[in-house]
Design an enzyme around this catalytic site. Structure first.
Site, PDB file in Angstrom:
ATOM      1  CG  PHE A 297       0.294   9.137   5.596  1.00  8.08           C
ATOM      2  CD1 PHE A 297       0.105   7.886   6.166  1.00  8.08           C
ATOM      3  CD2 PHE A 297      -0.709   9.656   4.791  1.00  8.08           C
ATOM      4  CE1 PHE A 297      -1.058   7.168   5.958  1.00  8.08           C
ATOM      5  CE2 PHE A 297      -1.879   8.934   4.567  1.00  8.08           C
ATOM      6  CZ  PHE A 297      -2.053   7.683   5.145  1.00  8.08           C
ATOM      7  CG  ASP A 298       3.035   3.857   6.257  1.00  3.97           C
ATOM      8  OD1 ASP A 298       4.232   3.582   6.021  1.00  3.97           O
ATOM      9  OD2 ASP A 298       2.300   3.144   6.962  1.00  3.97           O
TER      10      ASP A 298
ATOM     11  CB  ILE B  39      -8.168   2.417   9.624  1.00  9.33           C
ATOM     12  CG1 ILE B  39      -7.763   2.148   8.164  1.00  9.33           C
ATOM     13  CG2 ILE B  39      -7.059   3.131  10.382  1.00  9.33           C
ATOM     14  CD1 ILE B  39      -7.522   3.428   7.358  1.00  9.33           C
TER      15      ILE B  39
ATOM     16  CE1 TYR C 240       0.750   1.651   4.241  1.00 16.88           C
ATOM     17  CE2 TYR C 240       0.993  -0.741   4.419  1.00 16.88           C
ATOM     18  CZ  TYR C 240       1.211   0.538   4.925  1.00 16.88           C
ATOM     19  OH  TYR C 240       1.906   0.704   6.102  1.00 16.88           O
TER      20      TYR C 240
ATOM     21  CE1 TYR D  70      -4.330   5.373  12.356  1.00 19.87           C
ATOM     22  CE2 TYR D  70      -4.477   6.133  10.088  1.00 19.87           C
ATOM     23  CZ  TYR D  70      -3.996   5.234  11.019  1.00 19.87           C
ATOM     24  OH  TYR D  70      -3.183   4.196  10.617  1.00 19.87           O
TER      25      TYR D  70
ATOM     26  CG  PHE E 198      -4.711   3.873   2.402  1.00 15.05           C
ATOM     27  CD1 PHE E 198      -3.451   3.687   2.965  1.00 15.05           C
ATOM     28  CD2 PHE E 198      -5.711   4.445   3.168  1.00 15.05           C
ATOM     29  CE1 PHE E 198      -3.193   4.066   4.281  1.00 15.05           C
ATOM     30  CE2 PHE E 198      -5.470   4.833   4.475  1.00 15.05           C
ATOM     31  CZ  PHE E 198      -4.210   4.639   5.034  1.00 15.05           C
TER      32      PHE E 198
END
Length: 450
Positions: A62-63, A82, A52, A108, A125
Site C-alpha cells: 500500500f505504500d 503511527i 520503508y 490505524y 513494514f
C-alpha cells in the site's frame, strides 16, 4: 522470539518476531533482517531517515518510499507517525533493516486509512534506518545547540525568561567532566554562575522531569575566549547532560496587570544595575529588555502609571544602550538610543551615547551633529566638546584620504588618456602613404560629385 498463528483469510506473511512493546502485549513484533552498526540507538526527538515498504498481511503493498525514490524522515517519539514506528525505529541501529508487524491498535486502528488500508488491519513494514541526529533547538536552526532526549519530561509547559529552575547538570569537554552541579536559579542569571548561554537556551526547550544531552557549539558556549575557570580552550564544543527537576514559570506579560508590570520592572531594573556594576553586561541587558517587553505596548495604564512607565522605559533604553556599547554592539546601541529619544527628544545621555555608537560605526558627521546638539542643550558637558574635536579630526583625516584617492584616480586617468593618444599617433605614423591616398581619393570623389 515469539510466534503467533493468525487466522486471516488470504494471509501469506508469517506473523512472528520479538515483542518490543512496553506492555508486552504483542502489538509490535520485530524481526531483524540485517544487523546495523555501532551501539547507539535513536532517542526521543531525534530526526530519523528511513526507507520503508508497507504491505497488508496478504502481501498487498500500500505504500513505499523506495518507489518514490526519496527517504522518509520524522522526529522520533513526537507522534508524527503511527505508534508502531515510534516504538520500532527507537530499537534500530544505523544501517539496520527489520520487519515490523503492527497490530491495528498500534497502526490505524478500527478506522483504517481508506482506501488502501482497511479497518482493523494488521500491517507489515520493512524498514531500513540510514541515519539519525538530534533536534536543533536554536531559533535560526544553525546547528548550534543539538538536543537528544534521554528521559522524556511531563506536561507541555517549559521554563521562560525569569523562571525559577532546579536542575542537575554535567558539563563535558572531550570526555572530561569540567562542571557537575545541582542548582536553583532564575533563567537569565546563568552567566553569573559560570554557565554558557547555550545552557539557558537549552533549559527553555525542556519539560519538567526531562533529562537530555545537549551538544553546544562555541557560538553558544564559551566562544572565542574559552573559560579559564573551567580550563576550556577557545572555540570549544561542549556537551551538557541536564535534568530539569522542577521549575516555576515567570509571569508572562499578558498574565500581569499594569501595577504588577510596574512593580516587576522596578525589581529587574535594580537587578540589571547590579549586574552592570559587576561588569556582567549581557545579564544586565537581559533584565533591561524585560522592562521594555512588559511596558512598551501597555495601553491600559492610569495617567500616574503612564508617567512611571515612561520613566522606566527611558531608563531601560538608556541602560541598554550603555550595555551594548560595552559589548561592542554599536548598531543595537544606536537602536536603543533612538527609542530613548522617542520618549525624550533632548535627552542628554541618549544623544551622547548615540554619538558614541556612531563613532564606533565610523559615521563621524552624524556623530558630530549629536555631540554638537549636546553642547547646545547642555553647555557644561565637557565630554561632548572633546568628542566634537575627535570627530573633526576623523572627518579631516577622511577628507585628506579622499583627496589623495581622487588625485591618484585623476592622475591614472590622465596617464591612461596620454598613453592612448600616443598609441594613436604611432599608428598614424606607421601608415603615411595610406593616409595621403585616402585624402586624394576623397578629393576625387568630391570632384566627381561636383
Amino acid at each position: 522470539m515469539t510466534a503467533e498463528e493468525v487466522v486471516t483469510e488470504g494471509c501469506s506473511i508469517p506473523v512472528e518476531g520479538e515483542d518490543i512493546t512496553p506492555k508486552k502485549d504483542g502489538g509490535v513484533l520485530k524481526m531483524v533482517k540485517k544487523e546495523g552498526t555501532g551501539s547507539e540507538l535513536p532517542m526521543t526527538g531525534d530526526k530519523v531517515f528511513v526507507h520503508y515498504v508497507g504491505t497488508l498481511l496478504d502481501g498487498t503493498q500500500f505504500d513505499s518510499s523506495r518507489d518514490r525514490g526519496e527517504k522518509f524522515s520524522f522526529e522520533l517519539g513526537k507522534g508524527q507517525v503511527i505508534k508502531a514506528w515510534d516504538i520500532g525505529v527507537a530499537t534500530m541501529k544505523t544501517g539496520e533493516i527489520c520487519k515490523l508487524i503492527c497490530k491495528p491498535e498500534y497502526a490505524y486502528g478500527a478506522a483504517g486509512s481508506p482506501p488502501k488500508i482497511p479497518p482493523n488491519a494488521t500491517l507489515v513494514f520493512q524498514v531500513e534506518l540510514f541515519e539519525f541526529h538530534g533536534e536543533d533547538i536554536t531559533d535560526g536552526e544553525d546547528g548550534g545547540i543539538i538536543r537528544r532526549i534521554i528521559t522524556k519530561g511531563e506536561g507541555y509547559t517549559k521554563p521562560n525568561e525569569g523562571a525559577s529552575v532546579e536542575v542537575c547538570l554535567v558539563g563535558r569537554h572531550e570526555e572530561r567532566v569540567f562542571d557537575e552541579r545541582e542548582l536553583k536559579f532564575e533563567v537569565g542569571d546563568g552567566e553569573g554562575l559560570g554557565m554558557p548561554p547555550g545552557v539557558e537556551k537549552a533549559l527553555q526547550s525542556m519539560e519538567q522531569g526531562e533529562e537530555a544531552l545537549f551538544t553546544i557549539k562555541p557560538k553558544y558556549g564559551y566562544g572565542t575566549a574559552g573559560s579559564s575557570k573551567f580550563d576550556i580552550p577557545p572555540n570549544a564544543t561542549l556537551q551538557y547532560t541536564i535534568k530539569l527537576k522542577a521549575f516555576e514559570k515567570a509571569k508572562e506579560s499578558w498574565e500581569m496587570n499594569s501595577y504588577e508590570k510596574l512593580e516587576q520592572s522596578v525589581i529587574v531594573k535594580e537587578k540589571g544595575t547590579q549586574y552592570f556594576k559587576e561588569g556582567k553586561y549581557k545579564q544586565a541587558a537581559v533584565q533591561y529588555k524585560r522592562i521594555v517587553s512588559w511596558l512598551e505596548h501597555e495601553s491600559s495604564m492610569e495617567p500616574g502609571e503612564e508617567e512611571k512607565s515612561k520613566v522606566l522605559r527611558l531608563a531601560a533604553h538608556l541602560n541598554l544602550a550603555m550595555c551594548y556599547l560595552k559589548l561592542q554592539e554599536a548598531s543595537s546601541a544606536l537602536e536603543s538610543c533612538d527609542k530613548a529619544l522617542e520618549l525624550d527628544t533632548n535627552n542628554e545621555k541618549a544623544l551622547f551615547r548615540r554619538g558614541e555608537a556612531l563613532v564606533v560605526m565610523k559615521e563621524f558627521d552624524r556623530a558630530r551633529a549629536d555631540f554638537q546638539r549636546v553642547t547646545q542643550l547642555y553647555p557644561a558637558n565637557k565630554a561632548a566638546k572633546s568628542q566634537i574635536v575627535l570627530c573633526q579630526k576623523h572627518i579631516k583625516a577622511q577628507h585628506e584620504k579622499d583627496k589623495r584617492l581622487y588625485a591618484n584616480m585623476f592622475q591614472k586617468f590622465a596617464e591612461r588618456d596620454a598613453k592612448k593618444e600616443a598609441d594613436q599617433e604611432k599608428e598614424q605614423e606607421k601608415k603615411p602613404n595610406g593616409s595621403a591616398m585616402e585624402i586624394e581619393e576623397n578629393g576625387a570623389q568630391e570632384q566627381t560629385a561636383a
